[in-house]
Structure formats: C-alpha cells, structure tokens
Motif scaffolding. Structure first.
Motif, PDB file in Angstrom:
ATOM      1  N   MET A 181       0.819  -1.213   0.000  1.00 34.04           N
ATOM      2  CA  MET A 181       0.000   0.000   0.000  1.00 34.04           C
ATOM      3  C   MET A 181       0.856   1.266   0.000  1.00 34.04           C
ATOM      4  O   MET A 181       0.316   2.375  -0.032  1.00 34.04           O
ATOM      5  N   GLU A 182       2.177   1.115  -0.014  1.00 31.13           N
ATOM      6  CA  GLU A 182       3.059   2.283  -0.060  1.00 31.13           C
ATOM      7  C   GLU A 182       3.104   2.848  -1.483  1.00 31.13           C
ATOM      8  O   GLU A 182       3.070   2.103  -2.462  1.00 31.13           O
ATOM      9  N   SER A 183       3.202   4.165  -1.592  1.00 32.44           N
ATOM     10  CA  SER A 183       3.070   4.847  -2.886  1.00 32.44           C
ATOM     11  C   SER A 183       4.158   4.443  -3.877  1.00 32.44           C
ATOM     12  O   SER A 183       3.898   4.319  -5.085  1.00 32.44           O
ATOM     13  N   ASP A 184       5.405   4.240  -3.402  1.00 24.65           N
ATOM     14  CA  ASP A 184       6.474   3.868  -4.340  1.00 24.65           C
ATOM     15  C   ASP A 184       6.251   2.467  -4.909  1.00 24.65           C
ATOM     16  O   ASP A 184       6.524   2.216  -6.094  1.00 24.65           O
ATOM     17  N   VAL A 185       5.719   1.571  -4.086  1.00 22.12           N
ATOM     18  CA  VAL A 185       5.421   0.216  -4.558  1.00 22.12           C
ATOM     19  C   VAL A 185       4.287   0.251  -5.574  1.00 22.12           C
ATOM     20  O   VAL A 185       4.351  -0.380  -6.634  1.00 22.12           O
ATOM     21  N   ILE A 186       3.250   1.004  -5.265  1.00 17.51           N
ATOM     22  CA  ILE A 186       2.110   1.116  -6.182  1.00 17.51           C
ATOM     23  C   ILE A 186       2.559   1.677  -7.525  1.00 17.51           C
ATOM     24  O   ILE A 186       2.133   1.214  -8.590  1.00 17.51           O
ATOM     25  N   GLU A 187       3.461   2.668  -7.501  1.00 17.89           N
ATOM     26  CA  GLU A 187       3.937   3.275  -8.750  1.00 17.89           C
ATOM     27  C   GLU A 187       4.676   2.250  -9.617  1.00 17.89           C
ATOM     28  O   GLU A 187       4.438   2.165 -10.830  1.00 17.89           O
ATOM     29  N   ILE A 188       5.558   1.468  -8.994  1.00 20.40           N
ATOM     30  CA  ILE A 188       6.271   0.434  -9.758  1.00 20.40           C
ATOM     31  C   ILE A 188       5.300  -0.602 -10.292  1.00 20.40           C
ATOM     32  O   ILE A 188       5.364  -0.994 -11.460  1.00 20.40           O
ATOM     33  N   MET A 189       4.371  -1.057  -9.440  1.00 18.41           N
ATOM     34  CA  MET A 189       3.459  -2.131  -9.835  1.00 18.41           C
ATOM     35  C   MET A 189       2.536  -1.706 -10.973  1.00 18.41           C
ATOM     36  O   MET A 189       2.276  -2.486 -11.901  1.00 18.41           O
ATOM     37  N   GLU A 190       2.046  -0.496 -10.930  1.00 21.56           N
ATOM     38  CA  GLU A 190       1.147  -0.046 -12.000  1.00 21.56           C
ATOM     39  C   GLU A 190       1.896   0.124 -13.313  1.00 21.56           C
ATOM     40  O   GLU A 190       1.362  -0.183 -14.388  1.00 21.56           O
ATOM     41  N   GLU A 191       3.129   0.598 -13.243  1.00 21.31           N
ATOM     42  CA  GLU A 191       3.949   0.680 -14.459  1.00 21.31           C
ATOM     43  C   GLU A 191       4.241  -0.721 -14.987  1.00 21.31           C
ATOM     44  O   GLU A 191       4.182  -0.967 -16.199  1.00 21.31           O
ATOM     45  N   TRP A 192       4.540  -1.627 -14.089  1.00 24.77           N
ATOM     46  CA  TRP A 192       4.829  -3.012 -14.466  1.00 24.77           C
ATOM     47  C   TRP A 192       3.633  -3.635 -15.177  1.00 24.77           C
ATOM     48  O   TRP A 192       3.790  -4.231 -16.238  1.00 24.77           O
ATOM     49  N   TYR A 193       2.447  -3.445 -14.624  1.00 24.60           N
ATOM     50  CA  TYR A 193       1.268  -4.059 -15.244  1.00 24.60           C
ATOM     51  C   TYR A 193       0.950  -3.417 -16.593  1.00 24.60           C
ATOM     52  O   TYR A 193       0.515  -4.097 -17.523  1.00 24.60           O
TER      53      TYR A 193
END
Length: 332
Positions: A181-193
């Motif tokens: 739920m951390e913003s940096d993780v979400i940013e990587i994951m959404e770019e990855w998907y």
C-alpha cells in the motif's frame, strides 16, 4: 538470512493477528492444480489467500477468493492482474508475500514478511541462472512462451528508451515481498502491469524497466531460484501446458519466427529444386553431346549468326562444342 529474535517474532505474531499482512497466490485458467501449504507455512497464523477464476476450486489450507478474469481468453494476463496489483485486491492488508503456485514455502511466511518488509518496501530475488534481461528476452522468444513479434517489439523499444535495463540481471518473480500500500510500490506495480498489457505477458521482461522508469528501488535478494533455506521451486501439480503456452490461433497471427522459418524453408526447397533440374539438364545434355563438329559447319557464319559470341572473342568451334549446341545456337 538472519532470522528474528524472540521479541521480534512475538511482535510479528501480534501484527499478523491484527491482519496487517498476508500470504497470497493466484491461479487462473485451469492450468494446474492448486498446491496445498505444508509444514510451517500451513501452521502459520497469517491469512493465506488464493485468487482464482475457478468457482469450483476448494482448499484445505488456502482461503479461496474468486475473481472474474479481466481477459477470459488470456488467463496469464488475468493472473498477472492479481499478482502485480495487490493494492487493488488486498487493500485491507499493509504487507504481503506473493508466491507462485509452484513455490513451496519451508518457513512461516510471517517471519519472511517481518524480516524483509521491515527494511524495504519491496524485495524480489534475483534470477539465479539468467545473466541479463536481454538474455531473458531471447529465451522467451526461442522457447515460444509468447508471441515473438511482440517480444522483439518490446526489446526494440527498450533498446531505444532505456537500454541499460536490458543489461541488468533480471528478477525472479516467483516470490514478491511488499508493503503493497506504499506509494512507491504502487507506482512500480502499475507501471509493471502497463508493460505486461502492452507488451509480453512474461512479467520478468519488464520489471527492471519499470523499476528504472519510475526511479523507485527494489531490494534485491540473492538466492538460488530453485532452492533456499525458506523455499523450493518448482513444485508442479498436474500441469496442462496447452492452456498456458502462447497460442498463435488465438492471436490470429503466426509467430514471426515461424514466418521466417517457413519462408526460408520454401526458399531452400526452391533453390534445391532448381539445382536438381539444372543438374538433370546437364546430365541429359551430356548424353547427347556431339563428339565432333557438324558437317558443313562454317566458323565465320557461326560468329555472324551469334554476334554476342563474336563480341566475346570466343573461338567458334570451341564455343559450339562446349555451349552452342546445348543452347540451340544457329550454325547454318
């Protein structure tokens, strides 16, 4: 790996009793049977969730959550949706450990989450037998794991946009530890998907690129992909590869490798046929080759009738015996 002291273990158990973290997997498309948890993983107090599109799936060790596949004819990308985006599906938890269905945990997943998520928001193992993402691209294409045209389009685009991402060692995405739920993780994951949707569904091709493009760092775990003190892989269970492999029929296209091989094979066949016919012609011609010059053969007339032979400065008699008779040259 240095494991937690007793106080940290007790603290971890208290946290997990409050449902702040979970273990999860995702299995879509009826590709294989769900592996049940064993040993310490089975005993763990942590929530254990399996996402699936199978309404009939049951489990003794996993909590089953049925999800409608985002792509009914593409079970891989539907599975990736859950694997890559826990912030959409597990927003009631702060941290998570994702494992592929073929990964067997040998320890309590709560300990792993506490160990790694305390020091970084996202941790992945490095690929232990692939030296570069570039190498991974060719492995995917050569083994037919995805549409080679799409794979090489992705490779070409990365070479232009971020070539450094191709030379780095890839991650092994069979296990992912995240404070999701951390913003940096979400940013990587959404770019990855987004990369998985646009390019190859083979997620290990695009994770390094996604990390570099977002500028957020992934903590690197150096272990053997096949076995460590806390996991074993792969543990397969009744796999049906026909449901998992890329299908040219569903895409409406033939892989570019297959096109190239088909065209080149046809060219080789044609060239071989031409060679055989030419050789046959020579053999037939040699059978009927004249042993002497025809009676009444006039060298000057031959050259006059065959101006290209005269222009080449060839001897009329020798030319006729070697080539002229076979070519049907006029001599009278």
């Amino acid at each position: 790996m240095m494991f937690l002291c007793v106080v940290e273990v007790l603290r971890a158990i208290m946290i997990f009793d409050n449902n702040s973290a979970c273990l999860y997997t995702a299995i879509f498309g009826g590709y294989e049977k769900l592996n049940e948890l064993e040993g310490e993983a089975k005993k763990s107090k942590i929530r254990k969730i399996c996402f699936t599109d199978d309404n009939e799936l049951t489990s003794e060790t996993w909590e089953i959550r049925v999800v409608k596949p985002v792509f009914p004819l593409d079970s891989v990308r539907s599975q990736r949706m859950v694997k890559v985006n826990p912030h959409h599906f597990l927003s009631d938890f702060k941290s998570s450990l994702y494992i592929d269905n073929t990964v067997r945990l040998l320890v309590d997943p709560a300990l792993l989450i506490e160990e790694f998520c305390s020091y970084g928001n996202i941790t992945l193992p490095m690929h232990s037998y692939r030296e570069s993402v570039y190498e991974e691209f060719f492995e995917v294409a050569q083994t037919g794991l995805d549409d080679s045209a799409r794979v090489f389009e992705q490779l070409n685009h990365y070479q232009v946009i971020c070539p450094e991402s191709l030379h780095r060692k890839p991650y092994w995405a069979g296990m992912i530890l995240r404070n999701h739920m951390e913003s940096d993780v979400i940013e990587i994951m959404e770019e990855w998907y987004r990369q998985i949707l646009r390019y190859s569904r083979r997620d290990q091709l695009s994770l390094v690129y996604s990390e570099m493009m977002t500028g957020n760092n992934i903590r690197k775990l150096v272990i053997d992909s096949h076995e460590s003190s806390f996991h074993q892989w792969p543990i397969t269970n009744s796999r049906d590869f026909s449901k998992r492999s890329w299908s040219s029929s569903l895409s409406g296209a033939m892989p570019i490798f297959e096109k190239i091989k088909t065209v080149k094979a046809a060219e080789r066949d044609l060239e071989e046929k031409i060679r055989r016919l030419a050789k046959m012609g020579e053999e037939i011609a040699d059978t009927y080759k004249p042993s002497m010059i025809p009676e009444g053969f006039d060298p000057e007339l031959y050259l006059a009738l065959n101006k290209d032979v005269a222009a080449a400065g060839a001897d009329a008699v020798k030319h006729y015996l070697r080539h002229g008779w076979r070519e049907g040259r006029r001599w009278h």
